[in-house]
Design a protein around this motif. Structure first.
Motif, mmCIF file in Angstrom:
data_model
loop_
_atom_site.group_PDB
_atom_site.id
_atom_site.type_symbol
_atom_site.label_atom_id
_atom_site.label_comp_id
_atom_site.label_asym_id
_atom_site.label_seq_id
_atom_site.Cartn_x
_atom_site.Cartn_y
_atom_site.Cartn_z
ATOM 1 N N PRO A 190 0.817 -1.345 0.072
ATOM 2 C CA PRO A 190 -0.064 -0.083 0.002
ATOM 3 C C PRO A 190 0.850 1.144 -0.035
ATOM 4 C CG PRO A 190 -0.693 -1.496 1.487
ATOM 5 C CD PRO A 190 0.554 -1.817 1.180
ATOM 6 N N VAL A 191 0.380 2.316 -0.577
ATOM 7 C CA VAL A 191 1.261 3.661 -0.662
ATOM 8 C C VAL A 191 0.308 4.866 0.309
ATOM 9 C CG1 VAL A 191 2.287 3.051 -2.848
ATOM 10 C CG2 VAL A 191 -0.124 4.181 -2.882
ATOM 11 N N SER A 192 0.729 5.668 0.440
ATOM 12 C CA SER A 192 0.231 6.836 0.911
ATOM 13 C C SER A 192 -0.994 7.262 0.281
ATOM 14 C CB SER A 192 1.203 7.823 1.804
ATOM 15 O OG SER A 192 1.595 8.541 0.345
ATOM 16 N N ASP A 193 -1.849 8.204 0.901
ATOM 17 C CA ASP A 193 -3.060 8.885 0.039
ATOM 18 C C ASP A 193 -1.846 9.804 -0.959
ATOM 19 O OD1 ASP A 193 -4.633 7.487 1.576
ATOM 20 O OD2 ASP A 193 -5.321 9.204 2.806
ATOM 21 N N GLU A 194 -1.223 10.497 -0.237
ATOM 22 C CA GLU A 194 -0.606 11.407 -1.205
ATOM 23 C C GLU A 194 -0.033 11.017 -2.456
ATOM 24 O OE1 GLU A 194 2.852 15.111 -0.862
ATOM 25 O OE2 GLU A 194 2.432 13.541 0.478
ATOM 26 N N VAL A 195 0.808 9.901 -2.349
ATOM 27 C CA VAL A 195 1.342 8.947 -3.571
ATOM 28 C C VAL A 195 0.320 8.494 -4.282
ATOM 29 C CG1 VAL A 195 2.798 7.077 -3.990
ATOM 30 C CG2 VAL A 195 3.438 8.500 -2.247
ATOM 31 N N PHE A 196 -0.765 7.747 -3.901
ATOM 32 C CA PHE A 196 -1.936 7.431 -4.724
ATOM 33 C C PHE A 196 -2.445 8.426 -5.490
ATOM 34 C CE2 PHE A 196 -6.121 6.060 -5.628
ATOM 35 C CZ PHE A 196 -5.971 4.992 -6.344
ATOM 36 N N ARG A 197 -2.726 9.630 -4.951
ATOM 37 C CA ARG A 197 -3.341 10.876 -5.755
ATOM 38 C C ARG A 197 -2.373 10.844 -6.881
ATOM 39 N NH1 ARG A 197 -4.931 12.570 -0.679
ATOM 40 N NH2 ARG A 197 -3.060 14.199 -0.236
ATOM 41 N N ALA A 198 -0.938 10.877 -6.764
ATOM 42 C CA ALA A 198 -0.189 11.177 -7.945
ATOM 43 C C ALA A 198 -0.151 10.076 -8.957
ATOM 44 C CB ALA A 198 1.359 11.257 -7.257
ATOM 45 N N TYR A 199 -0.413 8.823 -8.365
ATOM 46 C CA TYR A 199 -0.721 7.785 -9.404
ATOM 47 C C TYR A 199 -2.028 8.157 -10.194
ATOM 48 C CZ TYR A 199 3.207 5.026 -7.265
ATOM 49 O OH TYR A 199 4.480 4.776 -6.548
ATOM 50 N N GLN A 200 -2.970 8.465 -9.385
ATOM 51 C CA GLN A 200 -4.206 8.377 -9.776
ATOM 52 C C GLN A 200 -4.262 9.649 -10.986
ATOM 53 O OE1 GLN A 200 -7.175 9.623 -6.882
ATOM 54 N NE2 GLN A 200 -8.722 8.369 -7.982
ATOM 55 N N SER A 201 -3.552 10.488 -10.864
ATOM 56 C CA SER A 201 -3.485 11.811 -11.820
ATOM 57 C C SER A 201 -2.989 11.271 -13.194
ATOM 58 C CB SER A 201 -2.711 12.848 -11.394
ATOM 59 O OG SER A 201 -1.234 12.518 -11.332
ATOM 60 N N MET A 202 -2.377 10.147 -13.166
ATOM 61 C CA MET A 202 -1.836 9.779 -14.509
ATOM 62 C C MET A 202 -2.999 9.132 -15.449
ATOM 63 S SD MET A 202 1.741 7.725 -13.053
ATOM 64 C CE MET A 202 2.412 7.777 -14.844
ATOM 65 N N TYR A 203 -4.021 8.983 -14.844
ATOM 66 C CA TYR A 203 -5.178 8.271 -15.564
ATOM 67 C C TYR A 203 -6.271 9.256 -15.911
ATOM 68 C CZ TYR A 203 -3.516 3.951 -13.898
ATOM 69 O OH TYR A 203 -2.773 2.513 -13.961
ATOM 70 N N ALA A 204 -6.050 10.632 -15.480
ATOM 71 C CA ALA A 204 -6.864 11.858 -16.137
ATOM 72 C C ALA A 204 -6.689 12.211 -17.437
ATOM 73 C CB ALA A 204 -6.240 13.002 -15.328
ATOM 74 N N TYR A 205 -7.903 12.553 -17.905
ATOM 75 C CA TYR A 205 -7.819 12.990 -19.602
ATOM 76 C C TYR A 205 -8.509 14.244 -19.567
ATOM 77 C CZ TYR A 205 -11.805 10.119 -19.892
ATOM 78 O OH TYR A 205 -12.993 9.466 -19.568
ATOM 79 N N ASP A 206 -8.269 15.086 -20.603
ATOM 80 C CA ASP A 206 -9.325 16.410 -20.910
ATOM 81 C C ASP A 206 -10.495 15.956 -21.563
ATOM 82 O OD1 ASP A 206 -7.331 17.842 -19.713
ATOM 83 O OD2 ASP A 206 -6.281 17.981 -21.502
ATOM 84 N N PRO A 207 -11.692 16.502 -21.122
ATOM 85 C CA PRO A 207 -13.034 16.291 -21.620
ATOM 86 C C PRO A 207 -12.784 16.669 -22.910
ATOM 87 C CG PRO A 207 -13.211 17.246 -19.650
ATOM 88 C CD PRO A 207 -11.791 17.374 -19.809
ATOM 89 N N ALA A 208 -13.380 16.167 -23.974
ATOM 90 C CA ALA A 208 -13.422 16.535 -25.504
ATOM 91 C C ALA A 208 -14.716 15.802 -26.146
ATOM 92 C CB ALA A 208 -12.204 15.921 -26.072
#
Length: 270
Positions: free
Chosen positions: A1-19
């Motif tokens: 398991p990773v910290s919440d802060e690290v997980f949020r960083a990983y999660q941000s890699m799955y973000a994409y811009d609405p189009a």
């Protein structure tokens, strides 16, 4: 398991811009029990057209609950969906829709080249992110359909699809429940930002796992820790281990899956 802060960083890699989706229904095929639409739209990140097969039942009434189907790795071996046995007819006959996103490298989006060498490389990380966002972009499209219930999306992950599913379940809040069929931990490790082990404790929706007791791909040594690592409360997760190899007997599969969907998404509209 990773910290919440690290997980949020990983999660941000799955973000994409609405189009804009720029969606098109390219063809429609009909059988006695369902209608299948082939739909294309702009993939996440642009530059590619995503393909989605949407199966609509002839029973029940819209707006339909929708089960998103992440298939087994054989999808990466075939160049057409018509070569692959989609075994979810029982879900359609129950009055639910089934949506099968054609993920990058599968079927007509690059299938036929074999299963990629999944490992701890950056290339594997990038393709996992692409798969997850293909699934999420499909939900973007499904939300636009008046004949589908946008509050009743679930995920059915089969083998490969079930093993990778935690990466999607942990970052996509629109999925309300999941059924993971013959899934378990992999024999290798991914980079942590794409490793299901990182995401399993971050899954909180109801999850049903169905496993064969003699499975050589997802044996108990890999399926049991997978189940235990799920962050879903114990009352809302269930692991059914039945006689079988990389399958469970079909009557058990049908009964447990439909009961799970009824319990957490409600009975279908008649």
């Amino acid at each position: 398991p990773v910290s919440d802060e690290v997980f949020r960083a990983y999660q941000s890699m799955y973000a994409y811009d609405p189009a804009p989706l720029e969606a098109t229904i390219e063809s429609t095929d009909a059988t006695r029990d369902w209608t299948r639409e082939r739909i294309s739209f702009e993939a996440a990140g642009g530059g590619q057209r995503m393909v989605l097969y949407l199966y609509l039942p002839r029973t029940g009434s819209p707006p339909f609950q929708t089960v998103l189907y992440w298939p087994g790795s054989a999808a990466l071996l075939f160049t057409s969906i018509d070569q692959y046995p989609v075994h979810l007819d029982f879900i359609l006959k129950s009055g639910r829709a089934v949506a099968l996103p054609v993920l990058a490298g599968s079927f007509e989006r690059g299938g036929g080249k074999g299963v990629p060498a999944l490992d701890s490389s950056a290339a594997t990380r990038d393709v996992v992110i692409e798969w997850v966002n293909d699934l999420r972009r499909s939900i973007d499209y499904l939300e636009t359909r008046a004949d589908l219930d946008a509050r009743a999306f679930s995920l059915y992950g089969h083998s490969w699809g079930g093993g990778v599913a935690p990466t999607a379940l942990a970052v996509e809040p629109r999925i309300r429940a999941a059924v993971l069929y013959v899934a378990g931990l992999f024999f290798f490790r991914f980079l942590p930002e794409a490793d299901p082990l990182t995401f399993l404790p971050r899954v909180h929706m109801p999850v049903l796992m169905l496993n064969g007791e003699l499975d050589n791909f997802a044996p108990p040594a890999l399926a049991t820790p997978f189940f235990k690592l799920l962050g879903t409360p114990n009352a809302d997760k269930k692991n059914v281990v039945a006689p079988g190899g990389h399958f469970v007997p079909r009557p058990i599969l049908i009964r447990e899956t439909l009961d799970w969907l009824d319990k957490y998404l409600g009975p279908v509209r008649r």
